[in-house]
Structures are given as C-alpha cells and as structure tokens.
Design a protein around this motif. Structure first.
Motif, PDB file in Angstrom:
ATOM      1  N   THR A   1      -5.718  -3.086   6.581  1.00  0.00           N
ATOM      2  CA  THR A   1      -5.961  -4.442   6.102  1.00  0.00           C
ATOM      3  C   THR A   1      -5.485  -4.613   4.666  1.00  0.00           C
ATOM      4  O   THR A   1      -4.985  -5.673   4.282  1.00  0.00           O
ATOM      5  CB  THR A   1      -7.451  -4.794   6.206  1.00  0.00           C
ATOM      6  OG1 THR A   1      -7.909  -4.502   7.524  1.00  0.00           O
ATOM      7  CG2 THR A   1      -7.699  -6.256   5.911  1.00  0.00           C
ATOM      8  N   PHE A   2      -5.625  -3.566   3.841  1.00  0.00           N
ATOM      9  CA  PHE A   2      -5.152  -3.641   2.460  1.00  0.00           C
ATOM     10  C   PHE A   2      -3.641  -3.835   2.392  1.00  0.00           C
ATOM     11  O   PHE A   2      -3.119  -4.331   1.394  1.00  0.00           O
ATOM     12  CB  PHE A   2      -5.554  -2.378   1.680  1.00  0.00           C
ATOM     13  CG  PHE A   2      -6.863  -2.520   0.954  1.00  0.00           C
ATOM     14  CD1 PHE A   2      -6.924  -3.159  -0.274  1.00  0.00           C
ATOM     15  CD2 PHE A   2      -8.029  -2.036   1.510  1.00  0.00           C
ATOM     16  CE1 PHE A   2      -8.139  -3.302  -0.935  1.00  0.00           C
ATOM     17  CE2 PHE A   2      -9.243  -2.181   0.850  1.00  0.00           C
ATOM     18  CZ  PHE A   2      -9.301  -2.810  -0.369  1.00  0.00           C
ATOM     19  N   HIS A   3      -2.920  -3.469   3.431  1.00  0.00           N
ATOM     20  CA  HIS A   3      -1.467  -3.637   3.447  1.00  0.00           C
ATOM     21  C   HIS A   3      -1.045  -5.018   3.910  1.00  0.00           C
ATOM     22  O   HIS A   3       0.138  -5.359   3.843  1.00  0.00           O
ATOM     23  CB  HIS A   3      -0.819  -2.578   4.343  1.00  0.00           C
ATOM     24  CG  HIS A   3      -0.837  -1.209   3.736  1.00  0.00           C
ATOM     25  ND1 HIS A   3      -0.371  -0.086   4.385  1.00  0.00           N
ATOM     26  CD2 HIS A   3      -1.285  -0.770   2.538  1.00  0.00           C
ATOM     27  CE1 HIS A   3      -0.517   0.968   3.614  1.00  0.00           C
ATOM     28  NE2 HIS A   3      -1.080   0.579   2.485  1.00  0.00           N
TER      29      HIS A   3
ATOM     30  N   PHE B   1      -1.488   2.092  -0.167  1.00  0.00           N
ATOM     31  CA  PHE B   1      -1.715   3.519   0.046  1.00  0.00           C
ATOM     32  C   PHE B   1      -0.375   4.244   0.128  1.00  0.00           C
ATOM     33  O   PHE B   1       0.596   3.738   0.704  1.00  0.00           O
ATOM     34  CB  PHE B   1      -2.509   3.741   1.330  1.00  0.00           C
ATOM     35  CG  PHE B   1      -3.965   3.404   1.213  1.00  0.00           C
ATOM     36  CD1 PHE B   1      -4.920   4.402   1.096  1.00  0.00           C
ATOM     37  CD2 PHE B   1      -4.393   2.083   1.197  1.00  0.00           C
ATOM     38  CE1 PHE B   1      -6.266   4.089   0.981  1.00  0.00           C
ATOM     39  CE2 PHE B   1      -5.725   1.759   1.082  1.00  0.00           C
ATOM     40  CZ  PHE B   1      -6.666   2.771   0.967  1.00  0.00           C
ATOM     41  N   GLY B   2      -0.338   5.433  -0.469  1.00  0.00           N
ATOM     42  CA  GLY B   2       0.874   6.239  -0.418  1.00  0.00           C
ATOM     43  C   GLY B   2       1.969   5.749  -1.341  1.00  0.00           C
ATOM     44  O   GLY B   2       3.111   6.216  -1.252  1.00  0.00           O
ATOM     45  N   VAL B   3       1.660   4.807  -2.226  1.00  0.00           N
ATOM     46  CA  VAL B   3       2.629   4.249  -3.167  1.00  0.00           C
ATOM     47  C   VAL B   3       2.313   4.790  -4.558  1.00  0.00           C
ATOM     48  O   VAL B   3       1.133   4.893  -4.931  1.00  0.00           O
ATOM     49  CB  VAL B   3       2.559   2.705  -3.162  1.00  0.00           C
ATOM     50  CG1 VAL B   3       3.504   2.106  -4.191  1.00  0.00           C
ATOM     51  CG2 VAL B   3       2.883   2.173  -1.774  1.00  0.00           C
ATOM     52  N   PRO B   4       3.328   5.166  -5.367  1.00  0.00           N
ATOM     53  CA  PRO B   4       3.050   5.659  -6.716  1.00  0.00           C
ATOM     54  C   PRO B   4       2.176   4.691  -7.495  1.00  0.00           C
ATOM     55  O   PRO B   4       2.317   3.467  -7.396  1.00  0.00           O
ATOM     56  CB  PRO B   4       4.449   5.764  -7.348  1.00  0.00           C
ATOM     57  CG  PRO B   4       5.356   5.999  -6.181  1.00  0.00           C
ATOM     58  CD  PRO B   4       4.773   5.214  -5.056  1.00  0.00           C
ATOM     59  N   LEU B   5       1.266   5.249  -8.280  1.00  0.00           N
ATOM     60  CA  LEU B   5       0.279   4.433  -8.983  1.00  0.00           C
ATOM     61  C   LEU B   5       0.952   3.420  -9.906  1.00  0.00           C
ATOM     62  O   LEU B   5       0.518   2.268  -9.997  1.00  0.00           O
ATOM     63  CB  LEU B   5      -0.664   5.340  -9.790  1.00  0.00           C
ATOM     64  CG  LEU B   5      -1.922   4.669 -10.350  1.00  0.00           C
ATOM     65  CD1 LEU B   5      -2.842   4.253  -9.226  1.00  0.00           C
ATOM     66  CD2 LEU B   5      -2.641   5.598 -11.303  1.00  0.00           C
ATOM     67  N   GLU B   6       2.010   3.806 -10.595  1.00  0.00           N
ATOM     68  CA  GLU B   6       2.684   2.884 -11.510  1.00  0.00           C
ATOM     69  C   GLU B   6       3.304   1.709 -10.766  1.00  0.00           C
ATOM     70  O   GLU B   6       3.327   0.584 -11.267  1.00  0.00           O
ATOM     71  CB  GLU B   6       3.746   3.632 -12.313  1.00  0.00           C
ATOM     72  CG  GLU B   6       3.162   4.563 -13.379  1.00  0.00           C
ATOM     73  CD  GLU B   6       4.235   5.185 -14.244  1.00  0.00           C
ATOM     74  OE1 GLU B   6       4.476   4.664 -15.349  1.00  0.00           O
ATOM     75  OE2 GLU B   6       4.842   6.185 -13.794  1.00  0.00           O
ATOM     76  N   ALA B   7       3.798   1.945  -9.546  1.00  0.00           N
ATOM     77  CA  ALA B   7       4.368   0.853  -8.746  1.00  0.00           C
ATOM     78  C   ALA B   7       3.284  -0.139  -8.337  1.00  0.00           C
ATOM     79  O   ALA B   7       3.484  -1.360  -8.360  1.00  0.00           O
ATOM     80  CB  ALA B   7       5.069   1.414  -7.513  1.00  0.00           C
TER      81      ALA B   7
END
Length: 772
Positions: free
Chosen positions: A606-608, A554-560
């Motif tokens: 949890t996803f992190h 979450f909060g990370v650029p989609l390409e990354a």
C-alpha cells in the motif's frame, strides 16, 4: 474588484492590502464612469430631436431610457474624485469610510433605475427596430472593454451599456466587504465601513425581493426570498458532466443553463432543476484520481497554445493585423480547452438529497470552493426554512439581473498577463498544527491557481490521532500565473464516517516576499494554527507531465526517498513510530514479537501505491504489524542506515574505556553520515529510548532493543571484485552491531533529529507569522 478572503492578517499586511484594494476600486470606478459617459453621449441629441416635428424619440421615451442615469453618473463621479484625491496623498491612517458611506446613502438612485429598467429596455428595442436613426445612434457607442483585465475600447450596443448600472449595484456589498476585511479593527474607517456595508446589504436585499417575483414571496419566520450566492459548477445529475450556473437563494437551490443571446439582445438563463433547502442532506467525498490521458492531452494542448500566443506577441509589431486575428483565434481555442478541463477534471463530489425533490450531484475542482458552497447551503438548511413553491419562470428570468458571477472562472479569458503572478516551482512545507478542539487524524490539502496546464492540487498524508498533528512534509507545484494558495485542513473519517473540513484559508502569493530560501510562517485558520514554510524558484515552466502513482519506498536508497518526499525522515518511519507510540508502548514484546507476515506485506504494498491509504491502514492494523513493518523497512534498505564505511570506526570506539569519551566519539562519527541517514537514525534512537522507559510494562530494555535493531541498522562493508575489505568474524559482527546501538541508546544527550529540510524550530514563528 479585488477580493480579500483572508480573515486574519498582521496590521501592516492589512494596510498594504487595503491600499491595493482601494486602488483596484478606483480603476474600476474610472472604467465604469467611461461606460456611463458612453451611455449618455446620445442623450443631448435625442432631447434636441424630441422638440422637432420628426423626433427620434419622444420626450417621454427619452426620459424613460435615461431615467436616473445622469444622477448615478454624478454620484460615482463625486465618489471617484474624492477617492482619487485621498489616494494621491495616502498614508497608513488614510480615511475613506466617509466616501463609501456617502455613496451608499445615495443607492436609492439605483432603486429608481432598476424599477424602470425593463421599460427602458423595451423602448430601446422597439425604437431600434422602428427607426434607423435611433438604431444607428445606439450601435456606435464606444466604451472601455467590460472584461476586467482588458484596457482596450470597443463598440457596444446601447442595450449592453444600459445593463452596466444594473450589474454594478449588485457588487456594492462585495466591494465594501473587501475593504472592510483589509481594514484593521482599530482603524478610523472601521465604523463607517460597517455602517455602509449594513446599508448596502439592506438595499440589495430589497432589490432582490422586488426582482424575484411580481408578488412578494414570504417564507416562514417572516423572511423573504433573496439571493445568497451564485457561481459556476459541474452538474453530473444525469450521468453526464455539464457546466451550470448555480444560484443559492434563502430557501432553495436553482440550477440553470446560461444562454448567450444574439448580438444586441440580452443574455438569459434556462431552468434545469431546483431543490428546496428544507431537510436537504449534504455529503461530500473525493473520488480516486488516476492518471487521465485525455485530460493530460488537453493540458498539453493548452500549454502549446500559450507558447504560440507568447511567440505571436513578439512578432505583432511586424504583422499587427494578422497577429491580432491569430491571437484572437488562439485565445478562443485556449478558452475552449480550459472550459473542457473545467468540466471534466473535477474530482470532489457534493451530493444533495431532498426527500421531496430527489438527488443531484455537483462536482468541484477545488475542495476549498466545495466547502464554501457546502457551508453556505448547510447554514441555510439548519435554519429550517420552509420553501414556498417558486414561480420558476419568473425566478429563472430574474437571474440575469441578480447574478454576481458573470462568467466561468477561466484564467485564459483575461487579455493581460499579471506581473505579480508566479511562474516556476513553488515549494510548500507543511509542518504542524495546533488548536484542534478534539483528537483527529488530519491531512492538509493545498491548491494553487493560475493556468491549469499543470496539476494544481496536492495533499499531505494523514497524521496520527491527536490534538497537535504534525507532518513535516514538503509538496511542490509547477506554477504558471499563480497568485494565491488555498489551504484546507481535513479530518479523515474512520469506518462509515465521512471526511470533514476543519478549517480553511488562502494565502496571497507575492513574488516580492517569497524567494528561494524557506520562509516559515503561521497561518490562522480560525482556531487552528498551521505552521508552514514557503519558497519559490522562478523559471520558465516546461510542458505538463502525466501524474503517476506514488514512488516506491521500500528497497529504495534513503537519500532518494528523502528527495522525493522533500524531508529528512521517511514518512513510513515517522508514521510507524507515531502509531507505536500512540498505542503500542505498553505492548509486551513490542519489536520482539512479530506481526503476521501477510499483513505486513499488504501494508508494504500500500505504501507503494497510496500514502494516504497506507496511513489509514496503519491505524487499523495490529500494533505488532506496525512495528514489524518498521523493522522490515530498515532491513530492506540497499545500504544500512548507518553507512558501512563507518562500521570499523564505530567498532574501534568500543575499546575506549572512559564512557563519556566513548559516547562523544561515537556521536562525532555519526556527524559524517548523510543528512537523511543521520536524522533518521537519531529519530529512531529517541523513539527507542522512549520505548525503554516503559520496560517495566513492555519488557523491552535498551539491550533488548539493541539486539533487535542492531543487525538491521549496522553492517560491515562487503568486498567487491578487486577490492579488499577487513574480514569480520560473524560472531564479532553481531557483537559490534548490538554494542554500538546499545551505547548510542545509552547516550542521554543525543542531538535532536530534524524531520524536514528547513529548520523546524518554533523560535522565529512569531517573527515570521502571517495571520490570515
């Protein structure tokens, strides 16, 4: 001997693998014949001496020591010559089954040798101590190295050479099984090889029966005790991890400790514990595997030692003697390091509980290997065989003769590098599976071999519940000396249920057929068919890195996110969409009614940390929490899914009056988006269209969905310092956001979304299929 564990292959691949197996058998036969020649070298002199006034050995002792050895040597010479002649003029339909059948029909020679072996060893030991002439004669025997990858010759004791036929005959069944697995059903060798395998198994069963005890041990159902499987495992029964040699007999498990004997003496085993198989209960689990600094230090040291060994080989021509000594020391250190890693890195637990003999815990580094042991044990426990209390001293003492596994699986023990091994980056994209017998949440575990300096395992996230799971997930390995890839499909248990292995197979990694482009193939794991793609980029592998937790999502650029996951649609998007479509399509107000903010925040965290735990959490969460998590992901993107630079272009398209022209222009503009953005947007649009098809039940029309998602997916650009931006009225902004998404949702000819970096159509699956 080269093992072939693949059950289904294309006919062409089977024939190619068959040729490789046969050539390996021929090389092994040639080494074995030279060992037998070395064993027989002193026989002529000893026979001549037996007729003198001062014999080294009496005629009876010479006959005892060499009983059946010349006949065994002639049998293998005939087999080796015949096989070599057949392979020299080899073609696709080459027949060799008659050679194997002829050899197996003469295995009775080994029966006499085995029955005489104990007495022969006693004569050798007694005479070595009593007569210096025999001791000198027995200690100068030279033969090829007994290490499978070492072509050098060395000095061996007479007793060590005398053991070779005993070791050889126990592998006959394995050799025949390997050849048979590489022989197509319609091949002319199929029937004679099957008969040879049957005869070999029958002979070895009799050998096992006679060797286990001086008296015959008969179990229930008139069965006799025999060895089924053996190998090295990590025993953690007493709280400490220890490498042990485990033997699986027809009715019991025997855990032993291997003891190297002094020079000239025979190795032996010491008893640790045994468990009867009757009513034995099995349970396996994977332990959490956080970064381990100690294991990382061992891997780093192993990497450094291998680098030093490679540098020494370059200098060996100048300082040969010193280099050989240093190389031997380096290999010994490397083996010690690998042994430590083998003992302390396993993370898969197999618990064995007997109501009469207690509980023992075994640890495995490989889920594939654990399942092999579990299945073999389970098959015997289901037969309900009652054990007869064993003579543990006799049983343990027989293990040296019966063992099929000679040493721990240490890659560093091999002296020569394998030219066919991979060194570089191996990418494996796991697409989808079909053929499940019942709906399940499935994940795929991948394991590579080679030097253990780098991490050799990875697994996909769990699929949603269904009969046709799909992942489209890429996993990458830094490989050094890899030759095979093991694939295990696992059904994830819920609640109190344990995970269960559904199917497994392994893939030969051939550098001649794997290149830098993705190559799709279908693996056959019994009834389960798994679509994967492989690619390999060769390069020098750097030092190992410490395993870390999951990267932020979450909060990370989609390409990354796309780069770190190896796909075009983030896992969180796909998992949420699949879960909503599984159980939320009839939910009134899905995407409009919010779930509990605290539950959404917990799932986000949890996803992190763990994708697998996050997917499990999605399945148990309220469906509105799942839909709320999906909306939150798009809201928290640093840049909206539809890039801000396209806002004004799309807004202008709304002024076009002709509907088809408007939609076509909007789709054209969409093509200028980065691949991850475009495919994720298309993936979401198709999902929302499917949601709207149930609007009579869920009350979510296309306009309702556009109103919910518009502000998250599309935003106007914001002017930075020193930049000019076209000002947009807030009311106009919302109208544009909703209208653009609404018109995209009305388009019934949207391009399909790609979820993986490589093409994921099934058009060429049959052309590229490899059946394993």
């Amino acid at each position: 001997w080269m093992c072939v564990n693949q059950t289904f292959c294309s006919p062409e691949e089977m024939l190619q693998r068959r040729l490789v197996v046969l050539r390996g058998i021929l090389r092994s036969e040639e080494v074995y014949l030279r060992q037998l020649d070395a064993l027989l070298t002193p026989m002529k002199a000893l026979w001549a001496s037996a007729g003198t006034s001062q014999p080294v050995l009496s005629s009876q002792e010479v006959q005892t020591v060499f009983y059946q050895v010349p006949e065994i040597r002639d049998m293998h010479q005939s087999f080796s010559s015949g096989l070599k002649a057949r392979l020299s003029g080899w073609d696709r339909t080459g027949i060799v089954g008659d050679l194997f059948l002829k050899m197996v029909n003469q295995l009775g020679l080994y029966g006499g040798f085995i029955g005489n072996y104990k007495e022969a060893v006693e004569v050798v030991r007694r005479c070595s101590q009593a007569d210096v002439r025999f001791r000198t004669l027995a200690e100068v025997a030279r033969a090829p190295s007994m290490m499978p990858n070492d072509s050098s010759e060395g000095k061996y004791t007479f007793e060590a050479l005398l053991y070779q036929p005993l070791d050889r005959v126990t592998k006959t069944t394995l050799v025949l099984r390997d050849v048979l697995k590489a022989t197509p059903d319609e091949h002319g060798d199929r029937v004679p090889l099957q008969e040879a395998l049957r005869l070999s198994r029958s002979f070895l069963a009799g050998v096992n029966e006679s060797s286990l005890s001086r008296r015959e041990v008969t179990l229930s159902h008139a069965m006799t005790r025999r060895l089924v499987r053996d190998g090295f495992v990590v025993d953690a029964s007493e709280g400490e991890r220890s490498l042990r040699h485990l033997f699986l007999f027809t009715d019991l498990l025997l855990c032993t400790r291997f003891k190297h004997a002094a020079r000239g003496k025979q190795d032996h085993y010491r008893f640790c514990w045994y468990l009867p198989l009757a009513r034995l209960k099995l349970r396996w689990a994977a332990e959490p595997h956080p970064p381990d600094l100690r294991l990382h230090a061992i891997r780093s040291k192993m990497y450094l030692l291998r680098q030093q060994e490679a540098e020494r080989k370059l200098r060996m021509s100048r300082v040969q003697k010193a280099s050989r000594i240093l190389a031997a020391r380096g290999r010994k250190k490397l083996e010690q390091m690998e042994l430590m890693l083998l003992t302390h890195s396993p993370r898969y637990r197999l618990e064995l509980h007997s109501s009469t003999a207690g509980t023992h815990l075994l640890l495995f580094s490989s889920l594939y290997d654990l399942e092999e042991w579990r299945a073999a044990i389970h098959q015997l426990t289901t037969d309900g065989i009652e054990t007869v209390p064993p003579d543990l001293l006799t049983l343990t003492g027989s293990c040296v003769k019966l063992r099929m596994t000679q040493q721990p699986p240490l890659r560093s023990a091999g002296a020569a590098e394998d030219e066919d091994a991979l060194c570089g980056t191996l990418g494996v994209a796991v697409h989808a599976a079909r053929g499940l017998q019942q709906p399940a949440c499935v994940y795929v575990c991948l394991e590579v071999d080679g030097y253990a300096s780098h991490h050799q395992q990875a697994q996909t996230h769990s699929s949603v519940l269904g009969l046709n799971p799909h992942w489209d997930q890429e996993l990458c390995f830094q490989v050094d000396g890899a030759q095979s890839l093991k694939v295990v499909c696992v059904s994830q248990g819920e609640g109190q249920q344990d995970d269960a292995v559904l199917a497994k197979t392994w893939v030969q990694l051939d550098p001649k057929t794997i290149d830098e482009g993705w190559r799709r193939q279908t693996l056959s794991l019994g009834q389960v068919k798994l679509a994967v793609s492989l690619r390999f980029r060769p390069h020098l592998v750097g030092p190992p890195t410490l395993a870390s937790q999951e990267q932020p999502v979450f909060g990370v650029p989609l390409e990354a996110v796309a780069r770190q996951e190896g796909g075009l649609v983030p896992h969180v998007v796909r998992c949420c969409v699949e879960e909503v479509e599984r159980r939320g399509m009839d939910e009134v107000g899905i995407y409009r009614v919010s779930g509990a903010a605290q539950d959404i925040g917990t799932l986000k965290a949890t996803f992190h940390t763990s994708l697998r735990e996050a997917v499990a959490g999605l399945r148990s969460a309220e469906v509105n929490v799942v839909s709320g998590l999906l909306k939150l992901y798009f809201r928290e993107l640093p840049e909206p899914l539809v890039p801000t630079r396209l806002f004004h272009s799309l807004a202008q398209m709304l002024d076009i009056q002709e509907v088809e022209t408007r939609l076509g222009s909007m789709v054209t503009i969409l093509q200028s988006c980065p691949e991850p953005n475009r495919n994720t947007f298309l993936y979401l649009l198709h999902h929302l269209q499917r949601v709207s098809e149930k609007q009579a039940t869920n009350k979510m029309s296309l306009m309702n969905l556009a109103t919910v998602f518009g502000p998250s997916l599309l935003r106007p650009p914001v002017a930075g310092p020193g930049q000019d931006a076209v000002p947009v009225d807030i009311s106009q902004e919302v109208v544009v956001q909703v209208q653009v998404i609404f018109w995209f949702l009305q388009c019934r000819h949207l391009p399909e979304a790609r979820t993986s970096l490589q093409p994921d159509s099934d058009e060429d699956e049959d052309e590229e299929s490899t059946y394993l």
